[in-house]
Design a protein around this motif. Sequence first.
Motif, PDB file in Angstrom:
ATOM      1  N   PHE A 191      -7.837   0.485   5.066  1.00  0.00           N
ATOM      2  CA  PHE A 191      -6.426   0.944   3.938  1.00  0.00           C
ATOM      3  C   PHE A 191      -6.347  -0.073   3.213  1.00  0.00           C
ATOM      4  O   PHE A 191      -5.915  -1.426   3.454  1.00  0.00           O
ATOM      5  CB  PHE A 191      -4.920   0.832   4.781  1.00  0.00           C
ATOM      6  CG  PHE A 191      -5.009   2.226   5.364  1.00  0.00           C
ATOM      7  CD1 PHE A 191      -4.594   2.021   6.751  1.00  0.00           C
ATOM      8  CD2 PHE A 191      -5.527   3.576   5.007  1.00  0.00           C
ATOM      9  CE1 PHE A 191      -3.964   3.376   7.469  1.00  0.00           C
ATOM     10  CE2 PHE A 191      -5.041   4.555   5.719  1.00  0.00           C
ATOM     11  CZ  PHE A 191      -4.293   4.619   7.473  1.00  0.00           C
ATOM     12  N   ARG A 250       0.587  -0.790  -0.121  1.00  0.00           N
ATOM     13  CA  ARG A 250      -0.052  -0.303   0.164  1.00  0.00           C
ATOM     14  C   ARG A 250       1.113   0.895   0.146  1.00  0.00           C
ATOM     15  O   ARG A 250       2.089   1.116   0.460  1.00  0.00           O
ATOM     16  CB  ARG A 250      -0.882  -0.160   1.609  1.00  0.00           C
ATOM     17  CG  ARG A 250      -0.269   0.241   2.450  1.00  0.00           C
ATOM     18  CD  ARG A 250      -1.063  -0.104   3.838  1.00  0.00           C
ATOM     19  NE  ARG A 250      -1.617  -1.021   3.877  1.00  0.00           N
ATOM     20  CZ  ARG A 250      -0.523  -2.061   4.980  1.00  0.00           C
ATOM     21  NH1 ARG A 250       0.533  -1.455   5.580  1.00  0.00           N
ATOM     22  NH2 ARG A 250      -1.120  -2.942   4.610  1.00  0.00           N
ATOM     23  N   HIS A 251       0.387   2.260  -0.135  1.00  0.00           N
ATOM     24  CA  HIS A 251       1.286   3.761  -0.219  1.00  0.00           C
ATOM     25  C   HIS A 251       0.326   5.022   0.563  1.00  0.00           C
ATOM     26  O   HIS A 251       0.322   5.800   0.083  1.00  0.00           O
ATOM     27  CB  HIS A 251       1.226   4.288  -2.148  1.00  0.00           C
ATOM     28  CG  HIS A 251       1.657   2.779  -2.738  1.00  0.00           C
ATOM     29  ND1 HIS A 251       3.698   2.545  -2.730  1.00  0.00           N
ATOM     30  CD2 HIS A 251       0.991   1.818  -3.458  1.00  0.00           C
ATOM     31  CE1 HIS A 251       3.136   1.671  -3.503  1.00  0.00           C
ATOM     32  NE2 HIS A 251       2.058   0.966  -4.150  1.00  0.00           N
ATOM     33  N   ILE A 252       0.585   4.889   1.537  1.00  0.00           N
ATOM     34  CA  ILE A 252      -0.907   6.106   2.191  1.00  0.00           C
ATOM     35  C   ILE A 252       0.801   5.746   3.989  1.00  0.00           C
ATOM     36  O   ILE A 252       1.107   4.813   4.324  1.00  0.00           O
ATOM     37  CB  ILE A 252      -1.773   5.192   3.009  1.00  0.00           C
ATOM     38  CG1 ILE A 252      -2.551   4.488   1.939  1.00  0.00           C
ATOM     39  CG2 ILE A 252      -2.577   6.449   4.074  1.00  0.00           C
ATOM     40  CD1 ILE A 252      -4.361   3.907   1.950  1.00  0.00           C
ATOM     41  N   TYR A 253       0.875   6.688   3.662  1.00  0.00           N
ATOM     42  CA  TYR A 253       2.143   7.994   4.810  1.00  0.00           C
ATOM     43  C   TYR A 253       1.649   8.695   5.620  1.00  0.00           C
ATOM     44  O   TYR A 253       0.880   9.370   5.429  1.00  0.00           O
ATOM     45  CB  TYR A 253       3.692   7.910   4.220  1.00  0.00           C
ATOM     46  CG  TYR A 253       3.890   6.152   3.245  1.00  0.00           C
ATOM     47  CD1 TYR A 253       3.196   6.072   1.460  1.00  0.00           C
ATOM     48  CD2 TYR A 253       5.091   6.245   3.430  1.00  0.00           C
ATOM     49  CE1 TYR A 253       3.861   6.377   1.310  1.00  0.00           C
ATOM     50  CE2 TYR A 253       5.744   5.445   2.547  1.00  0.00           C
ATOM     51  CZ  TYR A 253       5.399   4.650   1.357  1.00  0.00           C
ATOM     52  OH  TYR A 253       5.735   4.210   0.232  1.00  0.00           O
TER      53      TYR A 253
END
Length: 383
Positions: A103, A29-32
Amino acid sequence: MSKKYVIEEALLNCQYGNCTCKLKPWDDRHIYIGDKLIASECDIGKLCSNGIFGSCRSPFVASVKREYRDGMKSQQQLVLCNDIPCEMSVRLQWQNAKDDVFFGGYKAVLDDGWTICETGLGIISLVDSGQTQEALIQEMQERLLQLNSIVDDYISKHGISPKQKSALMDSVLLWNGYLGQDICWDYKSNETNREFCSYLEKTNPNLFNYFERGLYIDDGENGPIDLSYMMGVNKALNGTKDEWECVSQTIAEDRGMYNGYLEACRQERGKNSYELLNNFLNSYSDPDYDSYGRYESYVNYPPQDWRDRYCRDQGYDPNELSVTEQNIGVLHNMITGRIQNHMPYNPEEDPKLGDIVQEQSRNANRVADVFLGALREDLKKGE
């Protein structure tokens, strides 16, 4: 109590492990937050980016491994005396996730989340959320207040005298992970304390596990501060012990315990464990907090008449030694004297009493030299 999202490199603790590790979320995933991945409830399996939880002290693992059972008389002895390699296996999704934030279809993990290692049945929880030192201290303060509220409620519901509150707090806050020779405080377990610990473990496993380990904060270039040891030393100093009775070989070599010991020595006497930790965290968060003061206040303890006596007994000219050098000399004598008082010997079994005393003196001097050598170096940093 406010809750925070858990991010990459959040510190994890296992109930039966002897060290922490850092969380490594799956990279699908690409949630920061900032430059760190946010963790979700499905980040299980191989949790850690830096290995495992060290050695396992799970009674469930020890009881089924024959190679560790041989020669052991009790399960307690088995668990305490053997370093069984951690074989972490996590299949249960993180609990206490945020219900309305997802997410990739999975809930976000919050800082009171927990899961279980199916190998040793140990509860795995979060030491911190992975966010900033300031957030870590705030987290610790909030959990401490939560524990205080739970203790008050437990006392009220079970008809326990408020005078026992400090003892209930100690049953949770005084970590038992130190070696016997390093524990200078007295703690006696009783049925009331054990029942409360059992209650807390069942009703709030995350909070119980949070305090069932060493509590640390990082003081920059001064290294870690072992807050658990600070509370233990404080309890000793509130009793019959003085500062010098608590110095040991381990304190001289373990930076966290060393800083924790010195912090306890400069705190106001008479505070219980909860009050001490709460007051310290408040003072540490203050911009005017003085890290150097823990070293300076310790070395400046001896009064003038002690320095005069030291110079007279040692044949030194006071004008040729700085006040700090005189104080170091006084402290060296106080520390070595206390250490030797605790060293056992039996003149009836070993008539060579003079040899024993000389060896004990050498050992005590080595500890004092290492401890005070570190103190000298720390004093130089503040000059």
